[in-house]
Scaffold this motif. Sequence first.
Motif, mmCIF file in Angstrom:
data_model
loop_
_atom_site.group_PDB
_atom_site.id
_atom_site.type_symbol
_atom_site.label_atom_id
_atom_site.label_comp_id
_atom_site.label_asym_id
_atom_site.label_seq_id
_atom_site.Cartn_x
_atom_site.Cartn_y
_atom_site.Cartn_z
ATOM 1 N N GLN B 234 59.894 22.558 29.573
ATOM 2 C CA GLN B 234 60.360 22.072 28.345
ATOM 3 C C GLN B 234 60.207 23.247 27.456
ATOM 4 O O GLN B 234 62.190 23.109 27.163
ATOM 5 C CB GLN B 234 59.829 20.607 27.924
ATOM 6 C CG GLN B 234 60.096 19.748 29.311
ATOM 7 C CD GLN B 234 60.823 18.681 28.890
ATOM 8 O OE1 GLN B 234 60.877 18.134 27.653
ATOM 9 N NE2 GLN B 234 60.071 17.777 29.392
ATOM 10 N N MET B 256 60.895 19.518 40.263
ATOM 11 C CA MET B 256 60.252 19.373 39.054
ATOM 12 C C MET B 256 61.005 20.022 37.697
ATOM 13 O O MET B 256 61.280 19.370 37.005
ATOM 14 C CB MET B 256 59.113 19.248 39.452
ATOM 15 C CG MET B 256 57.795 18.464 40.363
ATOM 16 S SD MET B 256 58.369 17.035 40.428
ATOM 17 C CE MET B 256 57.530 16.824 38.865
ATOM 18 N N LEU B 259 64.336 18.898 37.040
ATOM 19 C CA LEU B 259 63.852 17.471 36.289
ATOM 20 C C LEU B 259 63.873 18.007 34.303
ATOM 21 O O LEU B 259 64.461 16.945 34.385
ATOM 22 C CB LEU B 259 63.107 16.547 37.162
ATOM 23 C CG LEU B 259 63.686 16.160 38.657
ATOM 24 C CD1 LEU B 259 63.000 15.504 39.089
ATOM 25 C CD2 LEU B 259 65.251 15.528 38.573
ATOM 26 N N HIS B 260 63.259 18.728 34.784
ATOM 27 C CA HIS B 260 63.136 18.489 33.465
ATOM 28 C C HIS B 260 63.778 19.610 32.769
ATOM 29 O O HIS B 260 64.338 19.323 31.649
ATOM 30 C CB HIS B 260 61.970 19.889 33.285
ATOM 31 C CG HIS B 260 60.181 18.850 33.404
ATOM 32 N ND1 HIS B 260 59.589 18.120 32.839
ATOM 33 C CD2 HIS B 260 59.070 19.378 34.212
ATOM 34 C CE1 HIS B 260 58.733 17.873 32.939
ATOM 35 N NE2 HIS B 260 57.994 18.552 34.235
ATOM 36 N N LEU B 262 66.969 19.113 33.488
ATOM 37 C CA LEU B 262 68.069 17.327 33.478
ATOM 38 C C LEU B 262 67.250 17.327 31.858
ATOM 39 O O LEU B 262 69.035 17.213 30.815
ATOM 40 C CB LEU B 262 68.200 16.700 33.998
ATOM 41 C CG LEU B 262 68.934 17.147 35.423
ATOM 42 C CD1 LEU B 262 68.535 15.918 36.792
ATOM 43 C CD2 LEU B 262 70.717 17.196 35.161
ATOM 44 N N SER B 263 66.803 16.966 31.598
ATOM 45 C CA SER B 263 66.134 16.161 30.537
ATOM 46 C C SER B 263 65.890 16.747 29.362
ATOM 47 O O SER B 263 66.763 15.988 28.402
ATOM 48 C CB SER B 263 64.674 15.618 31.160
ATOM 49 O OG SER B 263 64.110 15.053 29.686
ATOM 50 N N LYS B 266 69.598 17.232 28.010
ATOM 51 C CA LYS B 266 69.930 15.556 27.601
ATOM 52 C C LYS B 266 69.404 15.747 26.006
ATOM 53 O O LYS B 266 70.779 15.200 25.285
ATOM 54 C CB LYS B 266 69.365 14.171 28.573
ATOM 55 C CG LYS B 266 69.542 13.333 28.049
ATOM 56 C CD LYS B 266 70.008 12.314 29.083
ATOM 57 C CE LYS B 266 71.176 11.033 28.727
ATOM 58 N NZ LYS B 266 71.221 10.036 29.460
ATOM 59 N N ASN B 292 70.151 11.807 38.052
ATOM 60 C CA ASN B 292 69.573 13.130 38.382
ATOM 61 C C ASN B 292 71.191 13.728 39.163
ATOM 62 O O ASN B 292 70.984 14.735 39.341
ATOM 63 C CB ASN B 292 68.430 13.151 39.298
ATOM 64 C CG ASN B 292 67.166 12.169 38.587
ATOM 65 O OD1 ASN B 292 66.877 12.741 37.241
ATOM 66 N ND2 ASN B 292 66.004 11.892 39.178
#
Lengths: 342, 342
Positions: B234, B256, B259-260, B262-263, B266, B292
């Motif tokens: 991150q 994985m 996905l981080h 994306l977080s 956002k 996702n």
Amino acid sequence: MAPTSKTNRVTIKTVAADAGVSVAAVSKVLRDAYGVSDALRARVQASMEKLNYRPHAGARAMRGRTYTLGILLPDMRNPFFADILAGVNEALERTQYQTMIGVSRSAETIEMSLIDSMIDRQMDGLIMIGPRMPPETAEAVSTRIPTAVVGYHVPQLATLDTANNDDVAGAAQVVRHLATNGYRRITMVTLAVPTKNVVVTVQRERGYREAMKERGLAQHINIVPADQTAREVQTAVRHLLESRHRPEALFCWTDMVALHALSVAKDLGLSVPGDLAIVGYDNTIYCDLAQNSLTSVDQSGQVLGLQAARLLIERIDGRQQGDHFVVSPRLVVRGSSRPRPS
Amino acid sequence: MAPTSKTNRVTIKTVAADAGVSVAAVSKVLRDAYGVSDALRARVQASMEKLNYRPHAGARAMRGRTYTLGILLPDMRNPFFADILAGVNEALERTQYQTMIGVSRSAETIEMSLIDSMIDRQMDGLIMIGPRMPPETAEAVSTRIPTAVVGYHVPQLATLDTANNDDVAGAAQVVRHLATNGYRRITMVTLAVPTKNVVVTVQRERGYREAMKERGLAQHINIVPADQTAREVQTAVRHLLESRHRPEALFCWTDMVALHALSVAKDLGLSVPGDLAIVGYDNTIYCDLAQNSLTSVDQSGQVLGLQAARLLIERIDGRQQGDHFVVSPRLVVRGSSRPRPS
DNA sequence: CTGATCGTGTAGAACGGTATACGTAGAACG
DNA sequence: CGTTCTACGTATACCGTTCTACACGATCAG
């Protein structure tokens, strides 16, 4: 032909010869047994080091312990189990014990065959995580091999140990939190398993039911079962969200289900938590991702794993009565359950 | 004291006595060895059934095979590995073989100690998934125990077998797809490991580099390493997205990480793909969730697992040359990489 | 001084299978 | 009819540990 390379394996005999002592002496050093002088121990250890000796687990299994624990996992996909495993590993770090994992894919038949093969392999003990079997079977297993179990409520049994969070309390916390934030039509999505009181889902259902009554929401109690698979979960949730009396909030028995629920909600153009609040259970790493921001119940998988391993080793070492560890669950509030706009 | 309950274990002797034959005969039936008549076989099998006999793995390990394969996993959290395991299980379904899983937590020291303990336990073979060790070590391992490896590029070795997807091609597909959709500043987020050509990430980096050049984007080549942990990933991504020349697209070496990403996007108020496209690798179950909607490369973990298991058994049965299975990756396009608004 | 006790080490029988070497009966062959 | 082969079983050494029983010398109590 498996090349067992019998040519020059270093055995206990090699070590004994090298150190100039008997085989029995080396074995004593290995097992940390009584009746060895410091001098002899040092000499033997030096030889083992020098020859890079490693005891043969199979041979060991013939008479003594294997120093291996079996771990039974329902599936590989739920990240919560990784937390538990981390705890187990932590507990075993300073011991001689190693672990071997078997995955039962949530099927009782596979579960039983894995247990059999763990016993065949002379595992010293067994940690079962959220097993599917009925309590009689679990008890039967525990008479064949020292057993500790995580996520399985059998506090009455003396033959095995358990490590659990208080699932009733955890579920109740969720309901109270949602009710306080203005949600009334709270539906629970649970796992479709034969109703046995030992299973965590059934405990959570109880907590849900009790808290709903406590808050005067008895008429809104609704428990929807869904199978483990992604498709099953999604169709169940979709069906629910498209129904005439759409719930205001979903309490999902585990995070994975909640993530699917989030997906379906988004697909249907519903905003979370505007149109629908969602809460999960386990507080896995995915909850914290901004695109999920999922409120969830933390049951400290790591602590559960650590305690289960500790209890198991105690039992292997001779404890006879049952020991049952319980941790208090903790609600972690995130975006998916913010107060309802009135 | 572990209750070995020596009292009344059913051994090969019990079976032999019950069937009225010699121990050797029973052993032959067990091993499906040459020189047993159908009549004898039937009689022995009936006795085994009746007595519920199960061979003692430890005893077996002393001379013959254990019919157990070790599986080495870097971690429990990556759902991609579950796909691979499913494939392995599928391949072993009709055989006598069982599996035991060990988790190395991506550390080479744990990896090596797990391998040692698998060898101590006389595993018949070893499947290593994405190991961290250098190729010389892998080769050394394969001389001690039959070995197949997934996600590790050593096609030149004859002592072990491999099952891989073409990581270079997969990465190239990603870059071409993004370029075609109008993205130019495409940054790759990779894993911080010592640069060894055998590792999948390095192969993907190569594919990325080549495709960037091919599309005339050489000046935008940027490969950012990040450690495995959530925090490391991150902060690396955050640093990237807050920089002056923010990339237009991120190619993450595994889902994985994506996905981080994306977080973080956002969190920073960036829209995906409006402000930033994101692509992952492995096409794990999370990609398909609406929140996702992650474009990813499918490398058919199940097929890789199945082939690895097949190759390993062939090798245990005597094959000497290396066999190297390669599957073509397939880009699965989803929302996170839709064409760039110009 | 004698016998008991203690501390240290050894010898050797298990443990439950596998695999090799061998025995035996009947068939095939010349 | 004697010999060789084949198919089927058996006897038994062996695998690498653990653990019980015991040997032996030194110390100690009486």
